[in-house]
Scaffold this motif. Structure first.
Motif, mmCIF file in Angstrom:
data_model
loop_
_atom_site.group_PDB
_atom_site.id
_atom_site.type_symbol
_atom_site.label_atom_id
_atom_site.label_comp_id
_atom_site.label_asym_id
_atom_site.label_seq_id
_atom_site.Cartn_x
_atom_site.Cartn_y
_atom_site.Cartn_z
ATOM 1 N N LYS A 63 0.845 -1.203 0.000
ATOM 2 C CA LYS A 63 0.000 0.000 0.000
ATOM 3 C C LYS A 63 0.881 1.255 0.000
ATOM 4 O O LYS A 63 0.595 2.222 -0.700
ATOM 5 C CB LYS A 63 -0.953 -0.010 1.197
ATOM 6 N N TYR A 83 -14.261 1.359 15.192
ATOM 7 C CA TYR A 83 -15.636 1.108 14.730
ATOM 8 C C TYR A 83 -16.259 -0.165 15.297
ATOM 9 O O TYR A 83 -17.475 -0.303 15.317
ATOM 10 C CB TYR A 83 -15.703 1.065 13.195
ATOM 11 N N TYR A 121 2.420 1.842 9.003
ATOM 12 C CA TYR A 121 2.226 1.814 10.466
ATOM 13 C C TYR A 121 2.365 0.401 11.021
ATOM 14 O O TYR A 121 2.647 0.204 12.198
ATOM 15 C CB TYR A 121 0.888 2.444 10.870
ATOM 16 N N ASN A 165 -9.184 -4.454 1.824
ATOM 17 C CA ASN A 165 -9.371 -3.771 0.538
ATOM 18 C C ASN A 165 -8.105 -2.992 0.197
ATOM 19 O O ASN A 165 -7.329 -2.615 1.077
ATOM 20 C CB ASN A 165 -10.554 -2.799 0.630
ATOM 21 N N VAL A 204 -19.833 14.498 5.445
ATOM 22 C CA VAL A 204 -19.852 15.103 4.102
ATOM 23 C C VAL A 204 -21.268 15.374 3.610
ATOM 24 O O VAL A 204 -21.504 16.350 2.897
ATOM 25 C CB VAL A 204 -19.052 14.233 3.112
HETATM 26 N N1 LIG Z 1 -16.920 12.048 7.689
HETATM 27 C C1 LIG Z 1 -17.462 11.641 6.546
HETATM 28 O O1 LIG Z 1 -18.403 12.237 6.021
HETATM 29 C C2 LIG Z 1 -16.875 10.423 5.891
HETATM 30 C C3 LIG Z 1 -17.242 10.066 4.593
HETATM 31 C C4 LIG Z 1 -16.606 8.967 3.997
HETATM 32 C C5 LIG Z 1 -15.649 8.248 4.710
HETATM 33 N N2 LIG Z 1 -15.356 8.619 5.974
HETATM 34 C C6 LIG Z 1 -14.318 7.916 6.740
HETATM 35 O O2 LIG Z 1 -13.122 7.987 5.999
HETATM 36 C C7 LIG Z 1 -12.305 6.866 6.313
HETATM 37 C C8 LIG Z 1 -11.829 6.214 5.026
HETATM 38 O O3 LIG Z 1 -12.947 5.742 4.303
HETATM 39 P P1 LIG Z 1 -12.750 5.053 2.878
HETATM 40 O O4 LIG Z 1 -14.100 4.858 2.299
HETATM 41 O O5 LIG Z 1 -11.737 5.790 2.105
HETATM 42 O O6 LIG Z 1 -12.199 3.605 3.270
HETATM 43 P P2 LIG Z 1 -10.825 2.968 2.806
HETATM 44 O O7 LIG Z 1 -9.721 3.828 3.285
HETATM 45 O O8 LIG Z 1 -10.912 2.697 1.335
HETATM 46 O O9 LIG Z 1 -10.810 1.584 3.550
HETATM 47 C C9 LIG Z 1 -10.666 1.543 4.927
HETATM 48 C C10 LIG Z 1 -9.165 1.467 5.292
HETATM 49 O O10 LIG Z 1 -9.023 1.778 6.652
HETATM 50 C C11 LIG Z 1 -7.890 1.122 7.149
HETATM 51 N N3 LIG Z 1 -8.243 0.411 8.389
HETATM 52 C C12 LIG Z 1 -9.224 -0.478 8.565
HETATM 53 N N4 LIG Z 1 -9.225 -0.907 9.841
HETATM 54 C C13 LIG Z 1 -8.218 -0.273 10.453
HETATM 55 C C14 LIG Z 1 -7.725 -0.295 11.776
HETATM 56 N N5 LIG Z 1 -8.277 -1.057 12.716
HETATM 57 N N6 LIG Z 1 -6.674 0.477 12.056
HETATM 58 C C15 LIG Z 1 -6.113 1.231 11.103
HETATM 59 N N7 LIG Z 1 -6.547 1.296 9.841
HETATM 60 C C16 LIG Z 1 -7.589 0.549 9.532
HETATM 61 C C17 LIG Z 1 -7.438 0.116 6.117
HETATM 62 O O11 LIG Z 1 -6.281 0.643 5.473
HETATM 63 P P3 LIG Z 1 -4.807 0.166 5.945
HETATM 64 O O12 LIG Z 1 -4.607 -1.195 5.377
HETATM 65 O O13 LIG Z 1 -3.945 1.203 5.387
HETATM 66 O O14 LIG Z 1 -4.849 0.130 7.444
HETATM 67 C C18 LIG Z 1 -8.607 0.063 5.171
HETATM 68 O O15 LIG Z 1 -8.206 -0.276 3.859
HETATM 69 C C19 LIG Z 1 -13.147 5.975 7.214
HETATM 70 O O16 LIG Z 1 -12.781 6.206 8.542
HETATM 71 C C20 LIG Z 1 -14.553 6.445 6.968
HETATM 72 O O17 LIG Z 1 -15.411 6.181 8.041
HETATM 73 C C21 LIG Z 1 -15.951 9.680 6.578
#
Ligand SMILES: NC(=O)c1ccc[n+]([C@@H]2O[C@H](COP(=O)([O-])OP(=O)(O)OC[C@H]3O[C@@H](n4cnc5c(N)ncnc54)[C@H](OP(=O)(O)O)[C@@H]3O)[C@@H](O)[C@H]2O)c1
Length: 339
Positions: A186, A257, A202, A330, A282
């Motif tokens: 990654k 989560y 990390y 993923n 968002v």
């Molecule tokens: N506030 C909002 O409106 C909003 C909207 C959309 C998304 N989000 C948030 O944005 C973040 C990313 O979303 P995304 O859709 O782009 O998902 P993403 O990054 O495509 O997939 C989730 C990634 O999080 C990491 N992860 C999963 N479990 C973990 C853990 N226990 N510790 C550390 N890293 C972990 C993994 O990457 P690694 O293999 O690199 O650890 C995983 O591939 C999420 O927290 C999501 O809830 C917020």
């Protein structure tokens, strides 16, 4: 129309970690359309971390997902039948069709279904870089991290749908972009393909001191903006490296989560460095979507914003793919292909 619609419903609420048994596959007939309704065949289902929060019954910024109903989710597909003047068979559309093969949409309700142009942008990208995750990256970076040329922006979950866009948008604005991601593959992708200046694995720096040392090396001028997707150790570590008057966009806390405690161990840093921390959702900032989508669409169509997808096949694969997303299995935007 006699087609069968396979759907995934929420069968039970998780007890801590979400498991496959929380979901159930059901089949229902596709109903006949009433006036103003549109039948959409979904080509792609978007799997997103926020769905984990909806599975719980507790208080949050959104209502919980009701039991025994189709799981909420963004979808991209094609109109197959329409009784609304604004849509015709063959139109490519995005909406919130949920974890199912077809949805019947009342197109007279504003914002329920959006036509998209797939001439220069692939349909699936409207669920990722040119969709909700892209706008999330744009909002948190542009409106909260407020990057200025020459500043350093750090983002966690950097190879993901949101994180990958954050770093690239920061580079467009003349910043140093540093990612944090899990594993050498990654990290290599984040630097070599997405053009970040550095990426910290990390998983190779599991204790706070080691992670801080790696971050210090990657951010010689400190950190001006931090886009947080993970929480816990990462937030703690980056806060210690923030410059005075730094900005932190609290977008996600995926490491908590499943209910794990993710304490903030040195909150005094917020005061000492006079930091601004701001959480955001968002969907509460619809006013910026046109501006954000315009930039994101142009960058994707011209090949300047890159993204990667992990695509599971068939509606029955959605639960396992979703559980994998919560464990970092993923690599880029997690989708399910349904056609
Ligand atoms: N506030 C909002 O409106 C909003 C909207 C959309 C998304 N989000 C948030 O944005 C973040 C990313 O979303 P995304 O859709 O782009 O998902 P993403 O990054 O495509 O997939 C989730 C990634 O999080 C990491 N992860 C999963 N479990 C973990 C853990 N226990 N510790 C550390 N890293 C972990 C993994 O990457 P690694 O293999 O690199 O650890 C995983 O591939 C999420 O927290 C999501 O809830 C917020």
């Amino acid at each position: 129309m006699t087609a069968t619609n396979q759907q995934i419903v929420l069968a039970s609420r998780p007890d801590k970690e979400a498991v496959a048994a929380n979901f159930r596959l059901v089949s229902t007939p596709v109903p006949a359309l009433a006036d103003n309704q549109v039948l959409v065949r979904h080509h792609f289902l978007s799997l997103d971390p926020y769905m984990r929060g909806r599975m719980n019954a507790g208080k949050s910024y959104a209502q919980p997902q009701p039991l025994d109903q189709v799981m909420i989710g963004g979808t991209a597909g094609e109109v197959v039948e329409s009784r609304h003047a604004g849509f015709k068979a063959g139109d490519k559309v995005v909406g919130m069709g949920g974890w199912q093969q077809y949805s019947v949409v009342d197109a007279s309700q504003p914002g329920t279904l959006r036509k998209v142009d797939t001439a220069h942008i692939p349909l699936s990208a409207y669920l990722g870089a040119v969709g909700m995750p892209g706008v999330t990256a744009w909002y948190g970076l542009v409106k909260i991290c407020t990057p200025k040329e020459g500043e350093t922006i750090v983002v966690s979950a950097a190879s993901g749908a949101v994180g990958g866009a954050v770093g690239q948008l920061a580079k467009v604005r003349g910043c140093r972009a540093v990612g944090i991601a899990g594993g050498p593959d990654k990290c290599r992708y984040v630097v070599d393909e997405l053009g970040f200046d550095a990426c910290i694995d990390y998983k190779a720096h599991r204790d706070p001191k080691a992670l801080y040392a790696a971050l210090k090396e990657a951010t010689p001028d400190g950190v001006d903006g931090y886009f947080e997707n993970v929480g816990g150790l990462m937030l703690d570590t980056v806060l210690a490296r923030m410059n005075a008057f730094g900005r932190v966009a609290l977008c996600g806390m995926i490491s908590g989560y499943d209910g794990q405690p993710i304490p903030l161990t040195h909150p005094q840093l917020i005061l000492q460095s006079r930091l601004k921390l701001e959480g955001f959702i968002v969907s509460e900032h619809m006013g910026v979507w046109p501006e954000a989508l315009k930039e994101l669409g142009t960058l994707v169509a011209t090949g300047k914003l890159k993204y990667r997808e992990t695509v599971a096949q068939g509606i029955e694969s959605a639960p396992e793919a979703f559980l994998g997303l919560l464990k970092g299995q993923n690599f880029g935007k997690q989708l399910v292909k349904l056609v």
